[in-house]
Design an enzyme around this catalytic site. Structure first.
Site, PDB file in Angstrom:
ATOM      1  N   TYR A 147       4.875  11.900  21.948  1.00  9.61           N
ATOM      2  CA  TYR A 147       3.653  12.677  21.794  1.00  9.61           C
ATOM      3  C   TYR A 147       2.997  12.217  20.502  1.00  9.61           C
ATOM      4  O   TYR A 147       3.651  12.116  19.466  1.00  9.61           O
ATOM      5  CB  TYR A 147       3.952  14.182  21.729  1.00  9.61           C
ATOM      6  CG  TYR A 147       2.720  15.007  21.444  1.00  9.61           C
ATOM      7  CD1 TYR A 147       1.741  15.157  22.421  1.00  9.61           C
ATOM      8  CD2 TYR A 147       2.515  15.601  20.207  1.00  9.61           C
ATOM      9  CE1 TYR A 147       0.587  15.887  22.165  1.00  9.61           C
ATOM     10  CE2 TYR A 147       1.371  16.333  19.934  1.00  9.61           C
ATOM     11  CZ  TYR A 147       0.407  16.472  20.919  1.00  9.61           C
ATOM     12  OH  TYR A 147      -0.742  17.185  20.662  1.00  9.61           O
ATOM     13  N   SER A 174      17.264  16.242  33.116  1.00 13.01           N
ATOM     14  CA  SER A 174      17.492  17.593  33.621  1.00 13.01           C
ATOM     15  C   SER A 174      16.377  18.595  33.373  1.00 13.01           C
ATOM     16  O   SER A 174      16.378  19.675  33.969  1.00 13.01           O
ATOM     17  CB  SER A 174      18.803  18.140  33.032  1.00 13.01           C
ATOM     18  OG  SER A 174      18.791  18.042  31.617  1.00 13.01           O
ATOM     19  N   THR A 175      15.447  18.275  32.481  1.00  9.30           N
ATOM     20  CA  THR A 175      14.350  19.205  32.199  1.00  9.30           C
ATOM     21  C   THR A 175      13.085  18.421  31.905  1.00  9.30           C
ATOM     22  O   THR A 175      13.110  17.211  31.697  1.00  9.30           O
ATOM     23  CB  THR A 175      14.660  20.103  30.973  1.00  9.30           C
ATOM     24  OG1 THR A 175      14.836  19.272  29.816  1.00  9.30           O
ATOM     25  CG2 THR A 175      15.910  20.948  31.178  1.00  9.30           C
ATOM     26  N   TYR A 212       3.455  16.246  13.093  1.00  5.38           N
ATOM     27  CA  TYR A 212       3.913  15.376  14.176  1.00  5.38           C
ATOM     28  C   TYR A 212       3.678  13.906  13.819  1.00  5.38           C
ATOM     29  O   TYR A 212       4.602  13.204  13.418  1.00  5.38           O
ATOM     30  CB  TYR A 212       3.206  15.733  15.489  1.00  5.38           C
ATOM     31  CG  TYR A 212       4.154  15.936  16.633  1.00  5.38           C
ATOM     32  CD1 TYR A 212       4.334  17.184  17.208  1.00  5.38           C
ATOM     33  CD2 TYR A 212       4.892  14.874  17.145  1.00  5.38           C
ATOM     34  CE1 TYR A 212       5.217  17.378  18.258  1.00  5.38           C
ATOM     35  CE2 TYR A 212       5.773  15.065  18.198  1.00  5.38           C
ATOM     36  CZ  TYR A 212       5.927  16.311  18.744  1.00  5.38           C
ATOM     37  OH  TYR A 212       6.810  16.494  19.774  1.00  5.38           O
ATOM     38  N   VAL A 237       4.572  22.991  26.966  1.00  5.64           N
ATOM     39  CA  VAL A 237       5.699  23.832  26.579  1.00  5.64           C
ATOM     40  C   VAL A 237       6.976  23.181  27.093  1.00  5.64           C
ATOM     41  O   VAL A 237       7.181  23.046  28.300  1.00  5.64           O
ATOM     42  CB  VAL A 237       5.567  25.253  27.170  1.00  5.64           C
ATOM     43  CG1 VAL A 237       6.714  26.127  26.679  1.00  5.64           C
ATOM     44  CG2 VAL A 237       4.239  25.872  26.793  1.00  5.64           C
ATOM     45  N   THR A 238       7.807  22.734  26.172  1.00  6.75           N
ATOM     46  CA  THR A 238       9.132  22.208  26.516  1.00  6.75           C
ATOM     47  C   THR A 238      10.134  22.833  25.564  1.00  6.75           C
ATOM     48  O   THR A 238       9.769  23.448  24.553  1.00  6.75           O
ATOM     49  CB  THR A 238       9.196  20.680  26.374  1.00  6.75           C
ATOM     50  OG1 THR A 238       9.008  20.337  24.986  1.00  6.75           O
ATOM     51  CG2 THR A 238       8.130  19.988  27.219  1.00  6.75           C
ATOM     52  N   ASP A 254      27.445  12.893  26.614  1.00 10.44           N
ATOM     53  CA  ASP A 254      26.678  12.402  25.473  1.00 10.44           C
ATOM     54  C   ASP A 254      26.049  11.052  25.787  1.00 10.44           C
ATOM     55  O   ASP A 254      26.733  10.028  25.797  1.00 10.44           O
ATOM     56  CB  ASP A 254      27.606  12.299  24.263  1.00 10.44           C
ATOM     57  CG  ASP A 254      26.888  11.804  23.010  1.00 10.44           C
ATOM     58  OD1 ASP A 254      25.637  11.696  23.045  1.00 10.44           O
ATOM     59  OD2 ASP A 254      27.568  11.533  22.005  1.00 10.44           O
ATOM     60  N   ALA A 255      24.750  11.046  26.009  1.00 10.87           N
ATOM     61  CA  ALA A 255      24.047   9.805  26.361  1.00 10.87           C
ATOM     62  C   ALA A 255      24.014   8.811  25.204  1.00 10.87           C
ATOM     63  O   ALA A 255      23.760   7.630  25.417  1.00 10.87           O
ATOM     64  CB  ALA A 255      22.617  10.117  26.808  1.00 10.87           C
ATOM     65  N   GLU A 258      24.494  19.070  29.774  1.00 10.86           N
ATOM     66  CA  GLU A 258      24.233  20.454  30.149  1.00 10.86           C
ATOM     67  C   GLU A 258      25.525  21.264  30.241  1.00 10.86           C
ATOM     68  O   GLU A 258      26.599  20.730  30.492  1.00 10.86           O
ATOM     69  CB  GLU A 258      23.492  20.506  31.487  1.00 10.86           C
ATOM     70  CG  GLU A 258      22.142  19.800  31.489  1.00 10.86           C
ATOM     71  CD  GLU A 258      21.113  20.439  30.566  1.00 10.86           C
ATOM     72  OE1 GLU A 258      21.331  21.591  30.125  1.00 10.86           O
ATOM     73  OE2 GLU A 258      20.094  19.786  30.284  1.00 10.86           O
TER      74      GLU A 258
END
Length: 392
Positions: free
Chosen positions: A225, A50-51, A235, A274-275, A111-112, A75
């Site tokens: 990432y 969804s994003t 990270y 940017v997320t 809920d995945a 969502e």
């Protein structure tokens, strides 16, 4: 209602349906402009659709290759008084565009991580798709309930081994300052791996294979990432990094367990953007503001849709994919190369409260942040009265 952004900390608590629809339309148009992409996926499952990178993957599969897409997300639906989440509006816009283009698209909301969602997805694939030949794993969540034990685990954003002091940027206070992060204990590390590692990806692939809905030569990828020196302490060499290392383990396990189907699994390392997830991580707003400045000057800046288009055409369905020593697809080279990192490091050493807005592209960062929620997008009238209730 007239909808204006309500920013609290690192999230926006509302979203604009028209803005989200325009953002989706722009990404679709980018893919369409690339022309015929040749052979590619036919039936695609996107977990976390969804994003961000997951949405861009669905758009590329559908509008680049004409694939049927089934998505899974979590969502919030809108009401008369409150907007839905940006992801809700993104999915609604994608459905509308897919329907207009004559493309199959369906989405399950829930809920995945649960066994119930896996069962529902398998039933839907059997009924309407047959078998899937591409599975995208793009889930990002702060907690996960293990479907076998019922125990809920929470992830932690901490360094490993020793405390870490670094610069960061507080978007609420418009302030560059130092932050010290204490190291995670063993339990926090293990909990983060349970939430953000490869266990759930592996469970999904096992469930799909056992149900007979994976096509031969199916491909699957999970997004990560990796970064470089400036972000490694929070990270790569931190709790998140430990979890991401577990994705490498899961990729190898998936290939081994499903070799009879010739399943190919890779972790894909993408560039910093940017997320909703990256906005919550200390250091990243400052780092991303600086890389946007450098990469835009170099002409190498890419957003989600450009990165994912490149991943599909050069790696997933390309003849000579860029792989590293851990068998990962690498789409982050324009950010992590030594020349670009040297420029970013120079700015990092110079940046202070007084010169932050001069040295960085925080304006670009902030624009992309608002865009995640459907705001600050050209062509959208934000003074107009809009109905927040949009259905799929």
């Amino acid at each position: 209602m007239v909808i204006k952004p309500k920013v609290r900390g690192f999230i926006c608590t509302n979203a604009h349906p028209k803005g989200c629809a325009e953002s989706v339309a722009q990404q679709i148009e980018y893919v369409k402009q690339q022309g015929d992409l040749g052979e590619g996926p036919k039936n695609v499952l996107v977990l976390g659709c969804s994003t961000g990178y997951g949405l861009a993957s669905r758009i590329t599969a559908a509008f680049g290759y004409g694939a049927k897409t089934l998505g899974v997300c979590f969502e919030k639906e809108p009401s008369e008084r409150k907007t839905g989440t940006a992801g809700w509006y993104n999915v609604a816009a994608f459905h509308d565009q897919a329907k207009s283009a004559g493309l199959y698209a369906d989405t399950l909301n829930g809920d995945a991580f649960s066994s119930e969602m896996k069962d529902d997805v398998i039933a839907k694939i059997k009924e309407e798709m047959g078998k899937v030949d591409l599975v995208i794993y793009s889930l990002a969540a702060p907690r996960r309930t293990d479907p076998e034990t019922g125990i809920t685990y929470k992830s932690t954003l901490k360094p490993v081994g020793q405390s870490y002091t670094t610069k960061t940027y507080d978007t609420d206070k418009d302030k560059v300052h130092e932050v010290t992060l204490e190291p995670a204990n063993d339990e926090e590390i293990l909990n983060t791996i349970k939430v953000m590692g490869g266990e759930d990806w592996e469970l999904w692939m096992d469930a799909l294979a056992n149900a007979g809905v994976l096509a031969e030569n199916c491909q699957t990828t999970a997004y990560t990432y990796i970064g470089k020196e400036l972000t490694w302490p929070i990270y790569g060499q931190a709790t998140i990094g430990k979890a991401k290392e577990d994705l490498d383990r899961a990729a190898a396990a998936i290939i081994g367990k499903h070799s009879h189907l010739l399943v190919d699994a890779h972790v894909s390392s993408l560039k910093a953007l940017v997320t909703q997830a990256s906005s919550a991580i200390p250091v990243m707003p400052l780092y991303i503001s600086l890389i946007y400045q450098v990469m835009k000057e170099e002409g190498t800046h890419e957003g989600c849709i450009e990165q994912i288009y490149g991943l599909f055409t050069s790696c997933l369905y390309g003849d000579n994919p860029t792989l590293d020593e851990a068998n990962r697809f690498r789409m982050d080279g324009k950010e992590t190369n030594d020349a670009t990192q040297t420029k970013i490091k120079a700015l990092w050493d110079q940046v202070t409260q007084e010169n932050f807005h001069e040295l960085s592209d925080y304006a670009g960062y902030h624009h992309e942040f608002l865009k995640l929620f459907g705001f600050d997008i050209d062509g959208v009238d934000y003074d107009a009265d809009v109905d927040p209730q949009v259905s799929w």
